[in-house]
Enzyme design. Structure first.
Site, PDB file in Angstrom:
ATOM      1  NE  ARG A  50      -0.190   8.288   5.672  1.00 31.25           N
ATOM      2  CZ  ARG A  50      -0.237   7.441   6.677  1.00 31.25           C
ATOM      3  NH1 ARG A  50       0.713   7.456   7.584  1.00 31.25           N
ATOM      4  NH2 ARG A  50      -1.221   6.600   6.766  1.00 31.25           N
ATOM      5  CE  LYS A  98      -5.501   1.876   6.714  1.00 30.04           C
ATOM      6  NZ  LYS A  98      -4.263   2.175   5.983  1.00 30.04           N
ATOM      7  CD  GLU A 151      -2.465   1.327   2.726  1.00 32.62           C
ATOM      8  OE1 GLU A 151      -2.812   0.292   3.332  1.00 32.62           O
ATOM      9  OE2 GLU A 151      -2.648   2.474   3.188  1.00 32.62           O
TER      10      GLU A 151
END
Ligand code: 3PG
Length: 215
Positions: A46, A130, A42
Site C-alpha cells: 500500500r 489469510k 507483512e
C-alpha cells in the site's frame, strides 16, 4: 503446514506494516519487532516503498521472516521476491497469483472469507489462508463456521485484531497466527516509539503463550 507457516504459527502474531519512509524506519522497526519476540512482518504494497522496506528489514535482521502484503499483481510478486520477501499475502483470492507463487515455490496466503473462496483455495492445494478482513467479515464465529466444511485449513485472521481479542482468536485450533497493525501504527512509527512497539510485541507474545497453554 509448510516450514514457514509453522514458524509463523510459533510466533503467533504477524505485524502488518505500511512504511512511508523505509530508509528512515525499516531498520529500527525490524530491530524493535525482533526485540519483542516477533521476528516476522507483512510489509504491504500500500506504500510505494514496500520493496525497499522489505529489503532493508531483511538486511537489518536476516533471520526475520519478512513477507509482502497487499500484493495485487504478479509484477508485485516479482518485485517482492527480488527484495527478499519470504512469503506473499494477497487481500483476496486470485488463482493466477496463487499459481504464480506456487510455480516459484513461494508460500502464498490469499485473503479468503467465503465458502466459494475456501473451495477455490482447496482446489489450489492451499493449507493456510489469510482471513481478511476478519472482524468485519464475521470474526471468530465465522472462522469456526467455515472450518466445519473446510477442516483442512488453518487461517491467519487480519483486520480488527488487537490486544483485546487476540487471546480469543489464538485459543481456536483453526488459527495459525493473527495479523494486525495495532503494534505498528503510523503514530508509533512516525514518532520513533520503538520501545513501545517492542513492548506491544512482548505483550502479544505473552498473550499467545498464555492462550495456548490454557487451551
Ligand atoms: C491488513 O492489511 O491485513 C489489515 O488492514 C490490517 O488490519 P488492522 O489494521 O485492523 O490490524
Amino acid at each position: 503446514m509448510n516450514e514457514l507457516s509453522k514458524k509463523i504459527s510459533e510466533i503467533g502474531v504477524v505485524p502488518v506494516i505500511k512504511l512511508n519512509h523505509p530508509e528512515r524506519d525499516a531498520a529500527p522497526l525490524a530491530r524493535a519487532l525482533t526485540a519483542g519476540g516477533v521476528p516476522v512482518a507483512e510489509v504491504t504494497f500500500r506504500a510505494a516503498g514496500a520493496a525497499a522496506a522489505i529489503r532493508l528489514m531483511a538486511q537489518e535482521c536476516p533471520d526475520m521472516l519478512v513477507g509482502a502484503g497487499t500484493v495485487l499483481t504478479t509484477a508485485q510478486v516479482d518485485e517482492a521476491l527480488a527484495a527478499g520477501a519470504k512469503f506473499i499475502v494477497t487481500p483476496g483470492l486470485d488463482p493466477d497469483i496463487v499459481k504464480y507463487c506456487q510455480g516459484k515455490d513461494v508460500p502464498v496466503f490469499p485473503g479468503c472469507t467465503t465458502p466459494t473462496d475456501y473451495h477455490t483455495a482447496y482446489k489450489l492445494g492451499l493449507e493456510v489462508l489469510k482471513f481478511f478482513p476478519a472482524e468485519q467479515s464475521g470474526g471468530l464465529a465465522k472462522i469456526k463456521a467455515m472450518s466445519a466444511p473446510f477442516p483442512m485449513f488453518k487461517v491467519m485472521p487480519t483486520g480488527g485484531i488487537s490486544l483485546k481479542n487476540l487471546a480469543d482468536y489464538i485459543k481456536s485450533p483453526v488459527i495459525c497466527a493473527c495479523g494486525g497493525s495495532y503494534m505498528v501504527t503510523a503514530d508509533l512509527i512516525d514518532n520513533n516509539r520503538w520501545d513501545e512497539i517492542t513492548d506491544l510485541c512482548k505483550k502479544s507474545v505473552e498473550i499467545v503463550k498464555e492462550a495456548r497453554s490454557n487451551g
